[in-house]
Motif scaffolding. Structure first.
Motif, PDB file in Angstrom:
ATOM      1  N   ALA A 234       0.823  -1.205   0.000  1.00 45.11           N
ATOM      2  CA  ALA A 234       0.000   0.000   0.000  1.00 45.11           C
ATOM      3  C   ALA A 234       0.862   1.262   0.000  1.00 45.11           C
ATOM      4  CB  ALA A 234      -0.939   0.005   1.198  1.00 45.11           C
ATOM      5  N   PHE A 235       1.927   1.283   0.792  1.00 50.41           N
ATOM      6  CA  PHE A 235       2.762   2.476   0.857  1.00 50.41           C
ATOM      7  C   PHE A 235       3.544   2.676  -0.440  1.00 50.41           C
ATOM      8  CE2 PHE A 235       2.304   1.216   5.356  1.00 50.41           C
ATOM      9  CZ  PHE A 235       1.562   2.311   5.758  1.00 50.41           C
ATOM     10  N   HIS A 236       4.013   1.592  -1.029  1.00 50.88           N
ATOM     11  CA  HIS A 236       4.717   1.685  -2.313  1.00 50.88           C
ATOM     12  C   HIS A 236       3.777   2.210  -3.383  1.00 50.88           C
ATOM     13  CE1 HIS A 236       6.225   0.085  -6.159  1.00 50.88           C
ATOM     14  NE2 HIS A 236       7.398   0.409  -5.664  1.00 50.88           N
ATOM     15  N   ASP A 237       2.575   1.639  -3.458  1.00 42.18           N
ATOM     16  CA  ASP A 237       1.607   2.083  -4.450  1.00 42.18           C
ATOM     17  C   ASP A 237       1.146   3.511  -4.175  1.00 42.18           C
ATOM     18  OD1 ASP A 237       1.822  -0.373  -5.590  1.00 42.18           O
ATOM     19  OD2 ASP A 237      -0.012  -1.180  -4.699  1.00 42.18           O
ATOM     20  N   ALA A 238       1.058   3.895  -2.915  1.00 39.10           N
ATOM     21  CA  ALA A 238       0.610   5.243  -2.576  1.00 39.10           C
ATOM     22  C   ALA A 238       1.602   6.279  -3.067  1.00 39.10           C
ATOM     23  CB  ALA A 238       0.416   5.363  -1.072  1.00 39.10           C
ATOM     24  N   ILE A 239       2.886   5.977  -2.980  1.00 38.55           N
ATOM     25  CA  ILE A 239       3.902   6.933  -3.438  1.00 38.55           C
ATOM     26  C   ILE A 239       3.773   7.160  -4.942  1.00 38.55           C
ATOM     27  CG2 ILE A 239       6.376   7.241  -3.793  1.00 38.55           C
ATOM     28  CD1 ILE A 239       6.742   5.815  -1.070  1.00 38.55           C
ATOM     29  N   PHE A 240       3.691   6.089  -5.706  1.00 38.24           N
ATOM     30  CA  PHE A 240       3.638   6.237  -7.157  1.00 38.24           C
ATOM     31  C   PHE A 240       2.290   6.759  -7.625  1.00 38.24           C
ATOM     32  CE2 PHE A 240       7.168   3.287  -6.630  1.00 38.24           C
ATOM     33  CZ  PHE A 240       8.131   3.966  -7.367  1.00 38.24           C
ATOM     34  N   ASN A 241       1.204   6.392  -6.950  1.00 36.76           N
ATOM     35  CA  ASN A 241      -0.108   6.917  -7.313  1.00 36.76           C
ATOM     36  C   ASN A 241      -0.184   8.402  -6.993  1.00 36.76           C
ATOM     37  OD1 ASN A 241      -2.756   6.739  -8.265  1.00 36.76           O
ATOM     38  ND2 ASN A 241      -3.540   6.523  -6.191  1.00 36.76           N
ATOM     39  N   THR A 242       0.386   8.806  -5.854  1.00 46.60           N
ATOM     40  CA  THR A 242       0.392  10.217  -5.495  1.00 46.60           C
ATOM     41  C   THR A 242       1.200  11.017  -6.502  1.00 46.60           C
ATOM     42  OG1 THR A 242       0.175   9.639  -3.164  1.00 46.60           O
ATOM     43  CG2 THR A 242       0.955  11.848  -3.671  1.00 46.60           C
ATOM     44  N   TRP A 243       2.340  10.503  -6.897  1.00 46.38           N
ATOM     45  CA  TRP A 243       3.159  11.203  -7.888  1.00 46.38           C
ATOM     46  C   TRP A 243       2.431  11.311  -9.220  1.00 46.38           C
ATOM     47  CZ3 TRP A 243       6.627  14.615  -8.524  1.00 46.38           C
ATOM     48  CH2 TRP A 243       7.207  14.798  -9.771  1.00 46.38           C
ATOM     49  N   ARG A 244       1.767  10.259  -9.643  1.00 45.98           N
ATOM     50  CA  ARG A 244       1.026  10.289 -10.914  1.00 45.98           C
ATOM     51  C   ARG A 244      -0.078  11.334 -10.865  1.00 45.98           C
ATOM     52  NH1 ARG A 244      -3.704   8.480 -12.267  1.00 45.98           N
ATOM     53  NH2 ARG A 244      -3.928   7.326 -10.332  1.00 45.98           N
ATOM     54  N   ARG A 245      -0.825  11.373  -9.775  1.00 47.63           N
ATOM     55  CA  ARG A 245      -1.914  12.334  -9.657  1.00 47.63           C
ATOM     56  C   ARG A 245      -1.388  13.763  -9.532  1.00 47.63           C
ATOM     57  NH1 ARG A 245      -5.934  10.193  -5.204  1.00 47.63           N
ATOM     58  NH2 ARG A 245      -7.082  11.990  -5.939  1.00 47.63           N
ATOM     59  N   PHE A 246      -0.293  13.938  -8.783  1.00 42.46           N
ATOM     60  CA  PHE A 246       0.292  15.266  -8.620  1.00 42.46           C
ATOM     61  C   PHE A 246       0.799  15.799  -9.954  1.00 42.46           C
ATOM     62  CE2 PHE A 246       4.212  17.709  -8.120  1.00 42.46           C
ATOM     63  CZ  PHE A 246       3.731  18.809  -7.439  1.00 42.46           C
ATOM     64  N   SER A 247       1.536  14.960 -10.693  1.00 38.31           N
ATOM     65  CA  SER A 247       2.120  15.422 -11.948  1.00 38.31           C
ATOM     66  C   SER A 247       1.059  15.719 -13.002  1.00 38.31           C
ATOM     67  CB  SER A 247       3.123  14.397 -12.476  1.00 38.31           C
ATOM     68  OG  SER A 247       2.468  13.186 -12.772  1.00 38.31           O
ATOM     69  N   SER A 248      -0.099  15.088 -12.913  1.00 38.85           N
ATOM     70  CA  SER A 248      -1.143  15.369 -13.897  1.00 38.85           C
ATOM     71  C   SER A 248      -1.927  16.635 -13.564  1.00 38.85           C
ATOM     72  CB  SER A 248      -2.102  14.178 -14.015  1.00 38.85           C
ATOM     73  OG  SER A 248      -2.835  14.044 -12.823  1.00 38.85           O
ATOM     74  N   GLN A 249      -1.871  17.124 -12.319  1.00 31.77           N
ATOM     75  CA  GLN A 249      -2.645  18.290 -11.913  1.00 31.77           C
ATOM     76  C   GLN A 249      -1.805  19.516 -11.608  1.00 31.77           C
ATOM     77  OE1 GLN A 249      -6.056  18.517 -11.749  1.00 31.77           O
ATOM     78  NE2 GLN A 249      -6.013  16.534 -12.771  1.00 31.77           N
ATOM     79  N   VAL A 250      -0.486  19.390 -11.525  1.00 31.74           N
ATOM     80  CA  VAL A 250       0.349  20.495 -11.070  1.00 31.74           C
ATOM     81  C   VAL A 250       0.269  21.696 -12.008  1.00 31.74           C
ATOM     82  CG1 VAL A 250       2.494  19.746 -12.176  1.00 31.74           C
ATOM     83  CG2 VAL A 250       2.576  21.057 -10.069  1.00 31.74           C
ATOM     84  N   LEU A 251       0.134  21.499 -13.311  1.00 34.95           N
ATOM     85  CA  LEU A 251       0.073  22.625 -14.235  1.00 34.95           C
ATOM     86  C   LEU A 251      -1.259  23.367 -14.173  1.00 34.95           C
ATOM     87  CD1 LEU A 251       1.957  21.168 -17.315  1.00 34.95           C
ATOM     88  CD2 LEU A 251       2.795  22.728 -15.551  1.00 34.95           C
ATOM     89  N   TYR A 252      -2.273  22.762 -13.581  1.00 31.74           N
ATOM     90  CA  TYR A 252      -3.547  23.458 -13.392  1.00 31.74           C
ATOM     91  C   TYR A 252      -3.559  24.252 -12.089  1.00 31.74           C
ATOM     92  CZ  TYR A 252      -5.298  20.433 -17.080  1.00 31.74           C
ATOM     93  OH  TYR A 252      -5.484  19.790 -18.254  1.00 31.74           O
TER      94      TYR A 252
END
Length: 106
Positions: free
Chosen positions: A52-70
């Protein structure tokens, strides 16, 4: 062909082509099986947070990188606007700002 009352009710009568009825709920009637080994793990012994913690890191990064420019440009623009307003306020309330833009309070 209509099922007999024994099949509908789950009773223990002789039904079917060979005169055998599988039985009611949980009792399938046939011979006891031997030599079949099955392994399982109890639900309380499982690890529900495995990965869960491993997946949370990569899922958080994926979601962050897709929304940071907005999100980031308005936040940066707002920060610079507020910073400019605070510095301008400090200048206008300083001795030099009052001398340049202020009027005498006499």
């Amino acid at each position: 062909m209509r099922p007999t009352q024994a099949l509908l009710g789950g009773g223990g009568g002789k039904v079917g082509k060979h005169g055998l009825f599988l039985g009611g709920w949980g009792d399938f009637g046939g011979l006891k099986q031997r030599g079949i080994i099955s392994y399982g793990i109890a639900p309380n012994r499982q690890n529900p947070l495995a990965g869960a913690f491993h997946d949370a890191i990569f899922n958080t990064w994926r979601r962050f990188s897709s929304q940071v420019l907005y999100v980031a440009p308005p936040i940066i623009a707002g920060y610079y606007a507020i910073n400019w307003a605070v510095e301008r306020n400090h200048y206008l309330n300083s001795k030099q700002g009052r001398a340049e833009f202020g009027v005498d309070e006499d």
